[in-house]
Design a protein around this motif. Structure first.
Motif, mmCIF file in Angstrom:
data_model
loop_
_atom_site.group_PDB
_atom_site.id
_atom_site.type_symbol
_atom_site.label_atom_id
_atom_site.label_comp_id
_atom_site.label_asym_id
_atom_site.label_seq_id
_atom_site.Cartn_x
_atom_site.Cartn_y
_atom_site.Cartn_z
ATOM 1 N N ALA A 1 11.437 -1.169 42.053
ATOM 2 C CA ALA A 1 9.898 -1.490 41.946
ATOM 3 C C ALA A 1 9.668 -2.333 43.240
ATOM 4 O O ALA A 1 8.579 -2.129 44.013
ATOM 5 N N SER B 1 6.386 8.071 37.364
ATOM 6 C CA SER B 1 7.497 7.623 36.308
ATOM 7 C C SER B 1 7.207 8.159 34.709
ATOM 8 O O SER B 1 7.904 8.371 34.058
ATOM 9 N N ASP B 2 5.961 8.147 34.509
ATOM 10 C CA ASP B 2 5.710 8.818 33.332
ATOM 11 C C ASP B 2 6.022 10.260 32.961
ATOM 12 O O ASP B 2 6.157 10.754 31.991
ATOM 13 N N ILE C 1 1.974 -4.091 36.296
ATOM 14 C CA ILE C 1 1.973 -2.687 37.130
ATOM 15 C C ILE C 1 3.323 -2.190 37.209
ATOM 16 O O ILE C 1 4.074 -1.176 37.203
ATOM 17 N N VAL D 1 2.891 1.105 44.035
ATOM 18 C CA VAL D 1 3.359 0.818 43.127
ATOM 19 C C VAL D 1 2.502 1.507 41.924
ATOM 20 O O VAL D 1 3.283 2.180 40.954
ATOM 21 N N LYS D 2 1.446 1.688 42.263
ATOM 22 C CA LYS D 2 0.413 2.336 41.126
ATOM 23 C C LYS D 2 1.060 3.877 41.141
ATOM 24 O O LYS D 2 0.853 4.418 40.056
ATOM 25 N N LYS E 1 11.068 0.665 34.448
ATOM 26 C CA LYS E 1 11.722 1.757 33.749
ATOM 27 C C LYS E 1 12.561 2.541 34.461
ATOM 28 O O LYS E 1 13.836 2.941 34.011
ATOM 29 N N ASN F 1 4.316 4.236 39.318
ATOM 30 C CA ASN F 1 4.145 4.144 37.985
ATOM 31 C C ASN F 1 3.612 5.152 37.375
ATOM 32 O O ASN F 1 3.986 5.772 36.573
ATOM 33 N N THR G 1 -4.504 7.150 38.620
ATOM 34 C CA THR G 1 -4.354 5.780 39.376
ATOM 35 C C THR G 1 -5.753 5.332 39.662
ATOM 36 O O THR G 1 -5.843 4.175 40.059
ATOM 37 N N THR H 1 6.171 -3.001 35.491
ATOM 38 C CA THR H 1 6.980 -2.594 34.186
ATOM 39 C C THR H 1 7.408 -1.141 34.072
ATOM 40 O O THR H 1 8.451 -0.939 34.016
ATOM 41 N N ALA H 2 6.601 -0.261 34.405
ATOM 42 C CA ALA H 2 6.800 1.398 34.247
ATOM 43 C C ALA H 2 7.872 1.726 35.434
ATOM 44 O O ALA H 2 8.839 2.428 35.247
ATOM 45 N N VAL H 3 7.647 1.086 36.546
ATOM 46 C CA VAL H 3 8.647 1.215 37.608
ATOM 47 C C VAL H 3 9.756 0.792 37.319
ATOM 48 O O VAL H 3 10.903 1.338 37.792
#
Length: 178
Positions: free
Chosen positions: A16, A35-36, A2, A28-29, A8, A32, A49, A4-6
């Motif tokens: 994160a 972040s997309d 989970i 975090v969810k 980024k 994420n 989510t 990894t996207a944050v």
């Protein structure tokens, strides 16, 4: 994973870890999901989510309180209700870190003042608390918990440790502010 996207969004993972500290796994969810995209509505985030809308809003408000998220508001012409579009603000992380370090530094300074200004007494039992001179004197130098004799505790090492930590934090703050 989970985070990894944050990561980024936040670069080295610091963003994160701060997000997780503020709001746990749900934050975090949400981060994420945000972040997309540049921005998203709370309904879109909840759908992505698979969280309840109220839980998503709660996380968003916590991130907003810490200035790590912001929103813009528009009115739906069909229903007349407001629609909130949320986005992450990882660039605000530095200010949050500075304010938290300042708060910790202030608390350490208060503790240092307390340690310097008080004679500490303790019975030696790990389950009993340390007492100041005034409280120990009122208790006739007997532990109120276990009735053992209270003994003066040298706090030179505690004072030195606090001074070192305060100096370290002040140096970090000096570096962060410039």
């Amino acid at each position: 994973m989970i985070l990894t996207a944050v990561k980024k969004v936040g670069g080295d993972g610091l963003f994160a870890s701060i997000i997780e500290e503020i709001g746990g796994e749900n934050a975090v969810k949400v981060a994420n999901a945000l972040s997309d995209k540049d921005e998203a509505t709370d309904e879109e985030i909840a759908e992505k989510t698979e969280m309840r809308l109220n839980a998503v809003r709660k996380v968003l408000y916590r991130l907003y309180e810490n200035r790590l998220a912001s929103y813009r508001r528009t009115r739906d012409t069909r229903t007349g209700w407001f629609i909130y579009f949320w986005k992450l603000n990882p660039e605000k992380l530095r200010n949050l870190i500075i304010s938290r370090k300042c708060m910790v530094c202030q608390r350490l300074k208060e503790r240092l003042e307390y340690e310097r200004g008080n004679m500490i007494f303790h019975c030696g039992d790990a389950n009993c608390e340390q007492l100041t001179f005034d409280i120990a004197m009122d208790a006739s130098f007997k532990c109120p918990n276990c009735s053992k004799t209270l003994i003066f505790v040298r706090n030179d090492k505690s004072i030195e440790l606090l001074e070192n930590k305060i100096e370290e934090l002040e140096n970090e703050l000096r570096d962060l502010k410039f």
